[in-house]
Design an enzyme around this catalytic site. Structure first.
Site, PDB file in Angstrom:
ATOM      1  N   TYR A 169       0.350  -2.214 -14.214  1.00  0.00           N
ATOM      2  CA  TYR A 169      -0.320  -1.520 -12.901  1.00  0.00           C
ATOM      3  C   TYR A 169      -0.513   0.027 -13.256  1.00  0.00           C
ATOM      4  O   TYR A 169      -1.610   0.665 -12.894  1.00  0.00           O
ATOM      5  CB  TYR A 169       0.759  -1.848 -11.925  1.00  0.00           C
ATOM      6  N   LYS A 210      -3.793   2.219 -12.797  1.00  0.00           N
ATOM      7  CA  LYS A 210      -3.900   3.222 -12.132  1.00  0.00           C
ATOM      8  C   LYS A 210      -4.104   4.891 -12.663  1.00  0.00           C
ATOM      9  O   LYS A 210      -4.958   5.623 -12.160  1.00  0.00           O
ATOM     10  CB  LYS A 210      -2.861   3.097 -11.097  1.00  0.00           C
TER      11      LYS A 210
HETATM   12  P1  NAP Z   1      -2.869  -5.864  -0.208  1.00  0.00           P
HETATM   13  O1  NAP Z   1      -2.458  -5.932   1.044  1.00  0.00           O
HETATM   14  O2  NAP Z   1      -2.530  -6.806  -1.218  1.00  0.00           O
HETATM   15  O3  NAP Z   1      -4.318  -5.955  -0.143  1.00  0.00           O
HETATM   16  C1  NAP Z   1      -5.517  -5.792  -1.197  1.00  0.00           C
HETATM   17  C2  NAP Z   1      -6.590  -6.818  -1.009  1.00  0.00           C
HETATM   18  O4  NAP Z   1      -7.493  -6.721  -2.088  1.00  0.00           O
HETATM   19  C3  NAP Z   1      -6.104  -8.043  -0.637  1.00  0.00           C
HETATM   20  O5  NAP Z   1      -6.961  -8.543   0.517  1.00  0.00           O
HETATM   21  C4  NAP Z   1      -6.594  -8.859  -1.939  1.00  0.00           C
HETATM   22  O6  NAP Z   1      -6.917 -10.273  -1.861  1.00  0.00           O
HETATM   23  C5  NAP Z   1      -7.910  -8.130  -2.557  1.00  0.00           C
HETATM   24  N1  NAP Z   1      -8.129  -8.524  -3.753  1.00  0.00           N
HETATM   25  C6  NAP Z   1      -7.342  -8.724  -4.980  1.00  0.00           C
HETATM   26  N2  NAP Z   1      -8.036  -8.685  -5.946  1.00  0.00           N
HETATM   27  C7  NAP Z   1      -9.324  -8.535  -5.785  1.00  0.00           C
HETATM   28  C8  NAP Z   1     -10.408  -8.787  -6.425  1.00  0.00           C
HETATM   29  N3  NAP Z   1     -10.370  -9.109  -7.799  1.00  0.00           N
HETATM   30  N4  NAP Z   1     -11.633  -8.479  -5.738  1.00  0.00           N
HETATM   31  C9  NAP Z   1     -11.646  -8.463  -4.467  1.00  0.00           C
HETATM   32  N5  NAP Z   1     -10.628  -8.400  -3.602  1.00  0.00           N
HETATM   33  C10 NAP Z   1      -9.549  -8.263  -4.277  1.00  0.00           C
HETATM   34  O7  NAP Z   1      -2.533  -4.312  -0.999  1.00  0.00           O
HETATM   35  P2  NAP Z   1      -2.585  -2.897  -0.315  1.00  0.00           P
HETATM   36  O8  NAP Z   1      -1.386  -2.668  -0.383  1.00  0.00           O
HETATM   37  O9  NAP Z   1      -3.427  -2.752   0.951  1.00  0.00           O
HETATM   38  O10 NAP Z   1      -3.368  -2.158  -1.544  1.00  0.00           O
HETATM   39  C11 NAP Z   1      -4.490  -1.662  -1.569  1.00  0.00           C
HETATM   40  C12 NAP Z   1      -4.840  -0.670  -2.680  1.00  0.00           C
HETATM   41  O11 NAP Z   1      -3.971   0.066  -2.485  1.00  0.00           O
HETATM   42  C13 NAP Z   1      -4.454  -1.282  -4.120  1.00  0.00           C
HETATM   43  O12 NAP Z   1      -5.470  -0.840  -5.104  1.00  0.00           O
HETATM   44  C14 NAP Z   1      -3.281  -0.993  -4.489  1.00  0.00           C
HETATM   45  O13 NAP Z   1      -2.988  -0.823  -5.796  1.00  0.00           O
HETATM   46  C15 NAP Z   1      -3.353   0.434  -3.784  1.00  0.00           C
HETATM   47  N6  NAP Z   1      -1.828   0.870  -3.577  1.00  0.00           N
HETATM   48  C16 NAP Z   1      -1.171   0.546  -2.638  1.00  0.00           C
HETATM   49  C17 NAP Z   1       0.136   1.081  -2.416  1.00  0.00           C
HETATM   50  C18 NAP Z   1       1.193   0.368  -1.428  1.00  0.00           C
HETATM   51  O14 NAP Z   1       2.273   0.949  -1.466  1.00  0.00           O
HETATM   52  N7  NAP Z   1       0.780  -0.654  -0.556  1.00  0.00           N
HETATM   53  C19 NAP Z   1       0.401   2.190  -3.084  1.00  0.00           C
HETATM   54  C20 NAP Z   1      -0.292   2.637  -3.902  1.00  0.00           C
HETATM   55  C21 NAP Z   1      -1.598   2.167  -4.154  1.00  0.00           C
HETATM   56  P3  NAP Z   1      -5.846 -11.431  -2.141  1.00  0.00           P
HETATM   57  O15 NAP Z   1      -4.579 -11.173  -1.100  1.00  0.00           O
HETATM   58  O16 NAP Z   1      -6.494 -12.416  -1.956  1.00  0.00           O
HETATM   59  O17 NAP Z   1      -5.265 -11.056  -3.369  1.00  0.00           O
END
Ligand code: NAP
Length: 243
Positions: free
Chosen positions: A151, A155
């Site tokens: 990851y 990133k």
């Molecule tokens: P999340 O709730 O898991 O949402 C991510 C969404 O992306 C899910 O609906 C997922 O679908 C979808 N997805 C996964 N693989 C995909 C693909 N190959 N093509 C299209 N869609 C896809 O995660 P989140 O926390 O909102 O994270 C959103 C972004 O922010 C990510 O890039 C994550 O790395 C980043 N981020 C999050 C955090 C945090 O603390 N939450 C911190 C830093 C960065 P499925 O559920 O079907 O897999």
């Protein structure tokens, strides 16, 4: 009347992506929303809102699918003004236990997926001579994190790609920035054990995890006219964790 702008958001069915989509919808954007799949609950969030949107299901790591996503946006709305690369996954583990498959999968979605979407939208935005690309990176891409070497690599790569593409596209008035969230309350962080969250809280000066809206507010700003002199930046939304 001001012309309606169009935004593509990947991984928009839940979490941060959904929040960004709703924020842009409220600001008057037409939306092309991608996710792997759309269930009734996710769909209803947008159908209940008075907004113009299209839902698309597919995997951003497939360049063919991404091309069809762009075609959908261009056919329906005729321009792509903002792209938010939000789709992302985790497959955590210490390096000695991490399978090659888990390493490759995270790179495929979190790094190659962003490349696919940036490449396809760059072509369109260069012709338009206007556009905004907003990449969702992570504090882990800035500082590393034990158990997340895949990851962190993806990133960190997103940060490097953001800076490179900002330089490539600036002369065409296409701005490319990244947001580096800290730990935000979503399904992705819900799986963290309580002791890990407690230890994280001691490292966050503001003393709490972030909300999805904290990230969405910055995405809206980066999509707006007001951020027109900002490109190639990595902006943290992390409660001060990266100070
Ligand atoms: P999340 O709730 O898991 O949402 C991510 C969404 O992306 C899910 O609906 C997922 O679908 C979808 N997805 C996964 N693989 C995909 C693909 N190959 N093509 C299209 N869609 C896809 O995660 P989140 O926390 O909102 O994270 C959103 C972004 O922010 C990510 O890039 C994550 O790395 C980043 N981020 C999050 C955090 C945090 O603390 N939450 C911190 C830093 C960065 P499925 O559920 O079907 O897999």
């Amino acid at each position: 009347m001001k012309e309606m702008k169009t935004a593509i958001i990947t991984g928009a069915a839940k979490g941060i992506g959904r929040s960004i989509a709703l924020k842009l919808a409220d600001a008057g954007f037409a939306l092309v929303l991608n996710d792997m799949k759309w269930d009734a609950e996710s769909e209803s969030v947008f159908s209940d809102r008075n907004c113009d949107y299209v839902l698309s299901s597919g995997d951003v790591s497939s360049s063919e699918y991404v091309k069809s996503l762009m075609d959908t946006a261009m056919e329906k709305y005729g321009s792509i003004d903002v792209v938010v690369n939000n789709a992302g996954i985790t497959r955590d583990g210490l390096i000695i236990k991490m399978s090659e498959e888990d390493f490759d999968k995270v790179i495929e979605v979190n790094l190659k997926g962003v490349f696919n979407v940036m490449k396809a939208s760059a072509r369109i935005m260069m012709k338009q001579r206007i556009g905004r690309i907003i990449n969702i990176s992570s504090i882990v891409g800035l500082r590393g994190n034990a158990g997340q070497i895949n990851y962190a690599a993806a990133k960190g790569g997103v940060i490097a790609m953001t800076k490179s593409l900002a330089k490539e596209l600036a002369s065409r008035s296409v701005l490319v920035n990244a947001i580096a969230p800290g730990f935000i309350k979503t399904d992705m962080t819900d799986v963290l054990p309580e002791n890990v969250v407690e230890s994280l809280l001691t490292q966050i000066p503001l003393g709490k995890l972030g909300e999805v809206e904290d990230v969405a507010n910055l995405a809206l700003f980066l999509a707006s006219e007001e951020s027109g002199y900002i490109t190639g930046q990595i902006i943290s939304v992390d409660g001060g964790m990266n100070i």
